[in-house]
Design a protein around this motif. Sequence first.
Motif, short mmCIF file in Angstrom:
data_model
loop_
_atom_site.label_atom_id
_atom_site.label_comp_id
_atom_site.label_asym_id
_atom_site.label_seq_id
_atom_site.Cartn_x
_atom_site.Cartn_y
_atom_site.Cartn_z
N SER A 67 0.83 -1.20 0.00
CA SER A 67 0.00 0.00 0.00
C SER A 67 0.87 1.25 0.00
O SER A 67 0.64 2.18 -0.76
CB SER A 67 -0.90 -0.04 1.23
OG SER A 67 -1.76 1.05 1.25
N GLU A 68 1.88 1.21 0.85
CA GLU A 68 2.78 2.36 0.98
C GLU A 68 3.47 2.63 -0.34
O GLU A 68 3.58 3.78 -0.78
CB GLU A 68 3.79 2.04 2.09
CG GLU A 68 4.27 3.21 2.92
CD GLU A 68 3.18 4.11 3.43
OE1 GLU A 68 3.25 5.30 3.13
OE2 GLU A 68 2.26 3.63 4.15
N MET B 258 2.47 1.73 -3.37
CA MET B 258 1.55 2.16 -4.42
C MET B 258 1.10 3.60 -4.22
O MET B 258 0.75 4.28 -5.17
CB MET B 258 0.34 1.22 -4.46
CG MET B 258 0.65 -0.01 -5.31
SD MET B 258 -0.54 -1.32 -5.10
CE MET B 258 -2.02 -0.54 -5.55
N ARG B 259 1.12 4.03 -2.98
CA ARG B 259 0.69 5.40 -2.73
C ARG B 259 1.58 6.41 -3.45
O ARG B 259 1.14 7.49 -3.81
CB ARG B 259 0.73 5.70 -1.23
CG ARG B 259 -0.58 5.49 -0.55
CD ARG B 259 -0.43 5.70 0.91
NE ARG B 259 -0.60 7.11 1.26
CZ ARG B 259 -0.63 7.55 2.52
NH1 ARG B 259 -0.51 6.67 3.49
NH2 ARG B 259 -0.81 8.80 2.79
N GLN C 129 0.38 7.88 -6.57
CA GLN C 129 -0.65 8.91 -6.43
C GLN C 129 0.02 10.21 -6.02
O GLN C 129 0.00 10.60 -4.86
CB GLN C 129 -1.66 8.46 -5.38
CG GLN C 129 -2.94 9.26 -5.37
CD GLN C 129 -3.84 8.88 -6.51
OE1 GLN C 129 -3.80 7.76 -6.99
NE2 GLN C 129 -4.66 9.80 -6.96
N GLY D 133 -0.58 13.34 -7.02
CA GLY D 133 -1.32 14.59 -6.97
C GLY D 133 -1.09 15.41 -8.23
O GLY D 133 -1.71 16.43 -8.43
N ARG D 134 -0.19 14.94 -9.10
CA ARG D 134 0.07 15.69 -10.34
C ARG D 134 -0.77 15.14 -11.47
O ARG D 134 -0.81 13.95 -11.73
CB ARG D 134 1.55 15.57 -10.72
CG ARG D 134 2.45 16.35 -9.80
CD ARG D 134 3.76 16.67 -10.49
NE ARG D 134 4.71 17.11 -9.47
CZ ARG D 134 5.49 16.28 -8.80
NH1 ARG D 134 5.47 15.00 -9.06
NH2 ARG D 134 6.31 16.75 -7.88
N LEU D 135 -1.44 16.05 -12.18
CA LEU D 135 -2.30 15.62 -13.27
C LEU D 135 -1.52 14.93 -14.36
O LEU D 135 -2.00 14.01 -15.00
CB LEU D 135 -3.01 16.85 -13.86
CG LEU D 135 -4.29 17.26 -13.14
CD1 LEU D 135 -4.87 18.49 -13.81
CD2 LEU D 135 -5.29 16.13 -13.20
N TYR E 113 -1.24 11.41 -13.64
CA TYR E 113 -2.55 10.74 -13.77
C TYR E 113 -2.83 10.44 -15.23
O TYR E 113 -3.26 9.34 -15.59
CB TYR E 113 -3.67 11.65 -13.24
CG TYR E 113 -3.64 11.90 -11.75
CD1 TYR E 113 -2.65 11.32 -10.95
CD2 TYR E 113 -4.58 12.70 -11.15
CE1 TYR E 113 -2.64 11.56 -9.59
CE2 TYR E 113 -4.58 12.95 -9.79
CZ TYR E 113 -3.59 12.38 -9.01
OH TYR E 113 -3.57 12.62 -7.68
N ALA E 114 -2.61 11.44 -16.07
CA ALA E 114 -2.89 11.27 -17.49
C ALA E 114 -2.01 10.19 -18.08
O ALA E 114 -2.45 9.40 -18.92
CB ALA E 114 -2.69 12.60 -18.22
N VAL F 63 -0.75 7.52 -16.57
CA VAL F 63 -1.30 6.22 -16.18
C VAL F 63 -2.52 5.88 -17.05
O VAL F 63 -2.67 4.77 -17.56
CB VAL F 63 -1.69 6.23 -14.69
CG1 VAL F 63 -2.42 4.96 -14.32
CG2 VAL F 63 -0.47 6.42 -13.82
N PHE F 64 -3.35 6.88 -17.21
CA PHE F 64 -4.56 6.73 -18.02
C PHE F 64 -4.21 6.23 -19.42
O PHE F 64 -4.74 5.23 -19.91
CB PHE F 64 -5.23 8.11 -18.09
CG PHE F 64 -6.65 8.12 -18.58
CD1 PHE F 64 -7.67 8.59 -17.76
CD2 PHE F 64 -6.98 7.70 -19.86
CE1 PHE F 64 -8.98 8.63 -18.21
CE2 PHE F 64 -8.28 7.72 -20.30
CZ PHE F 64 -9.29 8.20 -19.47
N VAL F 65 -3.28 6.93 -20.05
CA VAL F 65 -2.95 6.60 -21.44
C VAL F 65 -2.30 5.23 -21.55
O VAL F 65 -2.62 4.45 -22.45
CB VAL F 65 -2.04 7.69 -22.04
CG1 VAL F 65 -1.52 7.27 -23.40
CG2 VAL F 65 -2.80 9.00 -22.15
N GLY G 110 -2.89 2.77 -19.67
CA GLY G 110 -4.01 1.83 -19.56
C GLY G 110 -4.72 1.67 -20.87
O GLY G 110 -5.01 0.55 -21.33
#
Lengths: 482, 645
Positions: B613-614, B616-617, B620, B622-624, B627-628, B630-632, B634
Amino acid sequence: MIDTTAASIDFSIIAPEIALLAAAFIILVSVYNKKMRNLAPVIATAGLLVSLLIAIEQMGNPKTGFFGMVTCDDFTVVFKILFVISSLLILMFGRRYFVSKNIDRPEFYALLCISTMGMMVMASTTDLVVIFLGLEIMSVPLYVMAGMDKRSLESNEAGIKYLIMGAFASGFLLMGIAFIFGSSGTTDLRRIAADFQFIGENYQLYFNAGAVLTLVGFAFKVAAVPFHSWVPDVYQGAPTPVTAFFSVGPKAAGFAALLRIFNFGFEDMEFISDIFWMLAVLTMTVGNILALRQGNIKRMLAYSSIAHAGYILVAFAVGGSAAMSAAVFYLFAYGLFNLGSFAIITQLEIRSGCKSELSELSGLSKAHPYLSAALTVFMLALAGFPPTVGFIGKFYLFTAAIDGGFIWLTIIGVLNSFISVYYYLRVVKVSFLEKFEGTFVPVKYTPAMMAVLLITLAGTLGLGIFPEKLLEISRAAIFAFL
Amino acid sequence: MTENIYWIPLLPLLGFLVNGLLLGKLPKRVVSLVACGTVGGSFLLSLMSFLELKAMPPDLRLIEQTLFSWISSGDFHVNFGFLLDPLSSLMILVVTGVGFLIHLYSVGYMSHDSGYGRYFAYLNLFTFSMLVLVLADNFLFMFVGWEGVGLCSYLLIGFWFEKKSASDAGKKAFIVNRIGDFGFLIGMFIIFWQVGSLDFMTVAAKAPEVFVAGGTLVTAACILLFVGAAGKSAQIPLYVWLPDAMEGPTPVSALIHAATMVTAGVYMIVRVNAMYILAPDALLVVAIVGGVTALFAATIGLVQNDIKRVLAYSTISQLGYMFLACGVAAFSAGIFHLMTHAFFKALLFLGAGSVIHAMSGQQDMRYMGGLRKYLPITFGTFFIATLAISGIPLMSGFFSKDEILWKAFSSDYGHPILWALGFITAGLTAFYMFRLLFLTFYGKERMDEKTKSHIHESPKFMTIPLMVLAVLAVVGGWIGMPHIFGVTNYFEAWLEPVISSAKPAVGVHMLTSAGGDTAMELMLMFSTVILVGLAIFAAFKIYNKRPEVADSLADRFKTPHNVLLHKYYVDEFYGAVIVRPLIYFSLFLWKIMDVLFIDGLLNGLAKLYEGISETMRSVQTGRLRSYATVFVIGVFILIAYAVIE
């Protein structure tokens, strides 16, 4: 099968939507009048209630209209009821919070109505373009609502992040719809379902890619891993009632669209099941594991909502009417106990300076014994303990998965439920066992808050013991398009 | 009344709810009114249903009443259902009748106790459970009552839980009973497995078709049920809890540990007598265990000094008689003795309670004596009960005991040895009972002056139940006089529809019965009376005339005396062979298996997950931007999968 050639323009089909739109419109006009401003919640409630009554009236009477663009079958109705009820509950417990944070603006109620209407549009069509339309009608108010607390940095951050990521996802969705249209020549799921085997060899690739991109668009809305990154930040930053709203309505709308598209439109597409189980495993596992170490309850519930999306995705991997009705059942169940948990958090946050950190719950059982008891029930329901509806929901989901031959997926799901027990029960532990130094300031309940707590509590326990009726409704929803 | 049998158990339940829920809020008078009133009401209802049943023709005396379906799962159906037939109507009369008298008595006996409300709540709950036990129409519902009385017994033995010995005794009773319950449950499983139902009527009807007479399964089922009965009814080897149960208030000993609950095992065996008839081997086991227990407990009773302990061993011994009767297929004789025993043993305990009450809590007979003139009513009634239990002719105990002895001798399942066990026990019973009587009420006053000054006859609430029970102890046996007296045995006739008349299947029974005729029966009866007379005479000689003889006898036979005094060292034996190893084994499971192995494994897993958990955190951020990304990634993976497929 519903008559696809229906060209009638029959406003009675979209009457629930019209009621909500009217309410929103009245609120937006009335903001200029000091007296009328305060009536906004009442108007919104009235609109939602009228909408609910009309929706219930529509049950068992499927209709198509607007040149086949709008379909209102039992599936639509069941989801409409779910959306309206969740919005009503939010409305009931949200007001006091906004007042206490000095952000009670009439626009919120208009946005709530419009967003709910968008969800309804998503559920009441078989056309991809209209689904997209509904998605945007739903989403744009959500962006605004997330950033509603304009003096709060976190709230602003949540709004912006959600907007950017939402736009990003919408792009993929639109691309997917374009691919599907390009390869099949239509955006109407009924025609795709009917002519599925006639899509030419050459276009199959585009069609598959289109399906995947569409899926990604909605996977974003339901917060499936890896399209979930926005969830923790937005959930934590947005005002708590808004977070509660995010976690139920839009998620259910996303699932409604997924159900319509993949269980009805593309149901012959075999590889989709693989994609769904991959998403399910990832979503359950990542959601639960990340929830383990969260110190903030809203953030914890954000990951928990991701994990629950994972359980529901199991049903999509399995397919078939039993699994799908289990998914619908689970959405209702999750809505109940999740809203209950959020209502309690909202109630606690009314105290000034409270940021929903887990440590702030210590000593809760002394100051608010009944509230802690209710919180315990909701946490047990989230973890899936009997006799709550959370147990029944998981039971139906996993039974369907076993009957569908997905035993290993069930094992992963059950193991994940075990993990989740840890962080749900930690909330209970803190509120009952940990001592709080200083005085716990009790917060008065408003009658509306009391009503929300009683309704969600009664639902969580009552449906856990007598689940038959809800199961019947869930089945009716799924059989509507079979 | 017979349409609404459920009111009979329901009334005490209501009493329990009222007294239990309003604990500490009701004045004592209301508590006693509610507690006695509900049980009294139950008794009246029982009486009415008994009379209605009596008015029916004998073969129609059977009323089944289903309240609602309890468990329905596949082929398994269990109802909350009541069964009123001659057997259960008799039992509810005894339970509510004796129960009501003991409730009344308790009003006086417990009047100074701070746990007054709690006491009566438990007592009502007990009455309810006991009524469920005897009225249930299936094994599982009976088991509910069975466990209910066990629970109440535990609660009431440990009623004065501040006293360690009392709470220990409660635990002992509960745990020993669990062993018996285990047997009961397995027996129940076998019956369900073979018959497909737990309904008494269905089992009785189907048993002869389903089971092979004398077969392994039916024998196993019956022996396992008997293990349950032995636990509840304190038979060898599970009797050890009953003497300790005397830590409870004395009325509790009278009601639960003499008159009603401990007879549940006997009732259960008679309830399924249709099965026992098919299992002669199991009957033999029952008879031997019953007979040996009767003798064994009686010998221990000879030397005990605690007045209640003597009565406790006497109860075990008398229960042995009842099982002896069941074991020789004389089921109605067993129930007959159950009833008469309920009268005189309840009376003995209540009398002992009155004595203890007068003696400021003193229970040791060595410090009593000469109480006859201080407690005239207690003495009179106690004397009658002693005559009854000793089997003095025309008293209730005489008829029931005599019938058992005769059946043990003459029944198709009987044997002279079984008779001999009962015969010797009869002599011992008379001896220890008169020893108790002489030590307590006759001879020198051995108490100290302070106690002596407090001695007083008990209040009316206590003496009236004594007198009623004394009447019953005398006349209670007259309804079951033997045929040789030239009268009808009403008792046997009443129970006849319930008792399986099946003769043992040819070739399966193994004992050669002695048989016998009227002359034989008279002769045996006569010899028993002689033996009893001799025993009383001996007790009189030793304990009334020359108490020093007892001491010199004890000196001369030091070893046997010690063995008896220490109750054959059975508790010590169980402690060394069963309890101690179990404790060590539990320690092993706790310290090694649980703490080291299981907890270690789980904590390790938990640590592992926390670590993941630690880690994987950190994704995360907080930067967009991330996030994007990871999204792409995927999207690419999913599309790649879709395209490859």
